[in-house]
Design a protein around this motif. Sequence first.
Motif, PDB file in Angstrom:
ATOM      1  N   PRO A 102       3.261   6.419  13.748  1.00 31.11           N
ATOM      2  CA  PRO A 102       1.863   6.194  14.128  1.00 31.11           C
ATOM      3  C   PRO A 102       1.742   5.180  15.261  1.00 31.11           C
ATOM      4  O   PRO A 102       2.678   4.422  15.543  1.00 31.11           O
ATOM      5  CB  PRO A 102       1.238   5.634  12.832  1.00 31.11           C
ATOM      6  CG  PRO A 102       2.195   5.977  11.736  1.00 31.11           C
ATOM      7  CD  PRO A 102       3.545   6.004  12.369  1.00 31.11           C
ATOM      8  N   ASP A 103       0.584   5.158  15.894  1.00 33.63           N
ATOM      9  CA  ASP A 103       0.298   4.152  16.910  1.00 33.63           C
ATOM     10  C   ASP A 103       0.465   2.747  16.317  1.00 33.63           C
ATOM     11  O   ASP A 103       0.184   2.514  15.133  1.00 33.63           O
ATOM     12  CB  ASP A 103      -1.145   4.288  17.416  1.00 33.63           C
ATOM     13  CG  ASP A 103      -1.388   5.602  18.145  1.00 33.63           C
ATOM     14  OD1 ASP A 103      -0.424   6.363  18.349  1.00 33.63           O
ATOM     15  OD2 ASP A 103      -2.558   5.851  18.509  1.00 33.63           O
ATOM     16  N   ALA A 104       0.896   1.819  17.154  1.00 29.60           N
ATOM     17  CA  ALA A 104       0.972   0.400  16.795  1.00 29.60           C
ATOM     18  C   ALA A 104       1.771   0.159  15.511  1.00 29.60           C
ATOM     19  O   ALA A 104       1.327  -0.542  14.603  1.00 29.60           O
ATOM     20  CB  ALA A 104      -0.438  -0.186  16.679  1.00 29.60           C
ATOM     21  N   SER A 105       2.968   0.731  15.447  1.00 29.97           N
ATOM     22  CA  SER A 105       3.798   0.621  14.248  1.00 29.97           C
ATOM     23  C   SER A 105       4.756  -0.570  14.261  1.00 29.97           C
ATOM     24  O   SER A 105       5.175  -1.021  13.197  1.00 29.97           O
ATOM     25  CB  SER A 105       4.627   1.900  14.070  1.00 29.97           C
ATOM     26  OG  SER A 105       3.822   2.994  13.740  1.00 29.97           O
ATOM     27  N   PHE A 106       5.140  -1.058  15.451  1.00 29.06           N
ATOM     28  CA  PHE A 106       6.225  -2.038  15.536  1.00 29.06           C
ATOM     29  C   PHE A 106       5.821  -3.266  16.341  1.00 29.06           C
ATOM     30  O   PHE A 106       5.102  -3.175  17.332  1.00 29.06           O
ATOM     31  CB  PHE A 106       7.460  -1.393  16.177  1.00 29.06           C
ATOM     32  CG  PHE A 106       8.005  -0.224  15.404  1.00 29.06           C
ATOM     33  CD1 PHE A 106       8.867  -0.426  14.343  1.00 29.06           C
ATOM     34  CD2 PHE A 106       7.637   1.080  15.733  1.00 29.06           C
ATOM     35  CE1 PHE A 106       9.354   0.638  13.612  1.00 29.06           C
ATOM     36  CE2 PHE A 106       8.127   2.154  15.017  1.00 29.06           C
ATOM     37  CZ  PHE A 106       8.991   1.938  13.949  1.00 29.06           C
ATOM     38  N   ASP A 107       6.370  -4.417  15.918  1.00 27.12           N
ATOM     39  CA  ASP A 107       6.153  -5.663  16.653  1.00 27.12           C
ATOM     40  C   ASP A 107       6.960  -5.692  17.947  1.00 27.12           C
ATOM     41  O   ASP A 107       6.532  -6.272  18.942  1.00 27.12           O
ATOM     42  CB  ASP A 107       6.559  -6.861  15.793  1.00 27.12           C
ATOM     43  CG  ASP A 107       5.715  -6.995  14.548  1.00 27.12           C
ATOM     44  OD1 ASP A 107       4.483  -7.166  14.688  1.00 27.12           O
ATOM     45  OD2 ASP A 107       6.267  -6.924  13.433  1.00 27.12           O
ATOM     46  N   THR A 108       8.149  -5.095  17.916  1.00 32.68           N
ATOM     47  CA  THR A 108       9.050  -5.105  19.064  1.00 32.68           C
ATOM     48  C   THR A 108       9.757  -3.766  19.158  1.00 32.68           C
ATOM     49  O   THR A 108      10.092  -3.158  18.136  1.00 32.68           O
ATOM     50  CB  THR A 108      10.116  -6.212  18.924  1.00 32.68           C
ATOM     51  OG1 THR A 108       9.493  -7.454  18.617  1.00 32.68           O
ATOM     52  CG2 THR A 108      10.943  -6.357  20.197  1.00 32.68           C
ATOM     53  N   VAL A 109       9.985  -3.310  20.382  1.00 32.94           N
ATOM     54  CA  VAL A 109      10.809  -2.121  20.622  1.00 32.94           C
ATOM     55  C   VAL A 109      11.987  -2.530  21.507  1.00 32.94           C
ATOM     56  O   VAL A 109      11.797  -3.174  22.544  1.00 32.94           O
ATOM     57  CB  VAL A 109      10.021  -0.987  21.293  1.00 32.94           C
ATOM     58  CG1 VAL A 109      10.936   0.210  21.567  1.00 32.94           C
ATOM     59  CG2 VAL A 109       8.837  -0.558  20.424  1.00 32.94           C
ATOM     60  N   ALA A 110      13.187  -2.174  21.089  1.00 37.53           N
ATOM     61  CA  ALA A 110      14.403  -2.414  21.871  1.00 37.53           C
ATOM     62  C   ALA A 110      14.853  -1.117  22.511  1.00 37.53           C
ATOM     63  O   ALA A 110      14.849  -0.061  21.863  1.00 37.53           O
ATOM     64  CB  ALA A 110      15.514  -2.960  20.974  1.00 37.53           C
ATOM     65  N   ALA A 111      15.229  -1.203  23.783  1.00 38.78           N
ATOM     66  CA  ALA A 111      15.772  -0.036  24.495  1.00 38.78           C
ATOM     67  C   ALA A 111      16.976  -0.516  25.297  1.00 38.78           C
ATOM     68  O   ALA A 111      16.817  -1.089  26.377  1.00 38.78           O
ATOM     69  CB  ALA A 111      14.719   0.581  25.408  1.00 38.78           C
ATOM     70  N   MET A 112      18.149  -0.314  24.749  1.00 41.91           N
ATOM     71  CA  MET A 112      19.367  -0.855  25.356  1.00 41.91           C
ATOM     72  C   MET A 112      20.215   0.266  25.944  1.00 41.91           C
ATOM     73  O   MET A 112      20.748   1.098  25.218  1.00 41.91           O
ATOM     74  CB  MET A 112      20.155  -1.640  24.311  1.00 41.91           C
ATOM     75  CG  MET A 112      19.445  -2.914  23.873  1.00 41.91           C
ATOM     76  SD  MET A 112      20.313  -3.821  22.579  1.00 41.91           S
ATOM     77  CE  MET A 112      19.619  -3.064  21.108  1.00 41.91           C
ATOM     78  N   HIS A 113      20.277   0.294  27.269  1.00 38.56           N
ATOM     79  CA  HIS A 113      21.147   1.225  27.988  1.00 38.56           C
ATOM     80  C   HIS A 113      20.851   2.681  27.611  1.00 38.56           C
ATOM     81  O   HIS A 113      21.752   3.499  27.507  1.00 38.56           O
ATOM     82  CB  HIS A 113      22.609   0.876  27.724  1.00 38.56           C
ATOM     83  CG  HIS A 113      22.880  -0.585  27.934  1.00 38.56           C
ATOM     84  ND1 HIS A 113      22.910  -1.162  29.185  1.00 38.56           N
ATOM     85  CD2 HIS A 113      23.072  -1.604  27.047  1.00 38.56           C
ATOM     86  CE1 HIS A 113      23.138  -2.466  29.057  1.00 38.56           C
ATOM     87  NE2 HIS A 113      23.225  -2.751  27.784  1.00 38.56           N
ATOM     88  N   VAL A 114      19.576   2.979  27.452  1.00 45.88           N
ATOM     89  CA  VAL A 114      19.172   4.325  27.069  1.00 45.88           C
ATOM     90  C   VAL A 114      18.213   4.959  28.073  1.00 45.88           C
ATOM     91  O   VAL A 114      18.163   6.184  28.212  1.00 45.88           O
ATOM     92  CB  VAL A 114      18.536   4.322  25.652  1.00 45.88           C
ATOM     93  CG1 VAL A 114      17.209   3.560  25.651  1.00 45.88           C
ATOM     94  CG2 VAL A 114      18.351   5.723  25.119  1.00 45.88           C
TER      95      VAL A 114
END
Length: 207
Positions: A102-114
Motif C-alpha cells: 500500500p501507499d506510505a508503507s515504509f519509513d525508509t527504502v534502500a536501493a543498493m546497486h539495483v
Amino acid sequence: MELKAVQSSYARWAPIYDRTFGAVTNAGRRRVVNYITRRGGSVLEVGVGTGLSLPHYGADLRVTGIDFSTEMLAKAETRVAEMDLANVAGLRQMDARDLDFPDASFDTVAAMHVLSVVPEPQKVMAEIARVLKPGGEVVISNHFKSTQGVLASLEKISAPFANVLGWHSDFEIGTILGEETLSLKEQESLPPFGMMTFLVLKKARQN
C-alpha cells in the motif's frame, strides 16, 4: 535492460555474486545500512539480492526485502534462516516497477546497486516514492556514469554489454533524480576509486 535479460543475467551471477559484485559493492552497502540503522523504523530493500546486507541492519528494524530473481532470493532466504535474522519481516519475489504494498508503507527504502539494473528505472523510482511514508527517505548506493577520465572511457566500452554484465555502466544520475516527490538531501562518492555514489532522497511531508 529488458526483464528477460535481468532474469538470465542474475541466474548466471547468483552462484558467484557474493565473491564478485558483492565484494566490489561492499562499501556502498555498509554505508547505506549504517545510515538506515540510525534512522530506525520499517525498511524496504529493493533488490535485496543474496541478502548480503541483511545481517548488518539494526535488530530493532523491521526489514522487508524484494527481488525479481528467484535464484538470488533463495540465497537470501538461506542466509536469514542460518543466521536467525529475526528483524527480517519477509522476503518476496516482486517486480520493482509494480510494488505490491500500500501507499506510505515504509519509513525508509534502500536501493543498493539495483537502479542501473532494473528496466524502466523512472517507474521504479515512482513506485519507491509511492510506498514511502511522507518525511521518509530513500537511501541509495549505485554506480553512475562518469563524465571524464579513465572510468568514462571504460564505461563507454562496456556499455554495449549491459545484458551480459547485468548492469548499465553508463547509467545517468539524472535518471533517478527526476521523481518530483523526492528531493536530494545528501550525496557523496564512495570506494572503490569513487566509482560508487551514496545518495539520500527525502519525501516531502504532507501539510
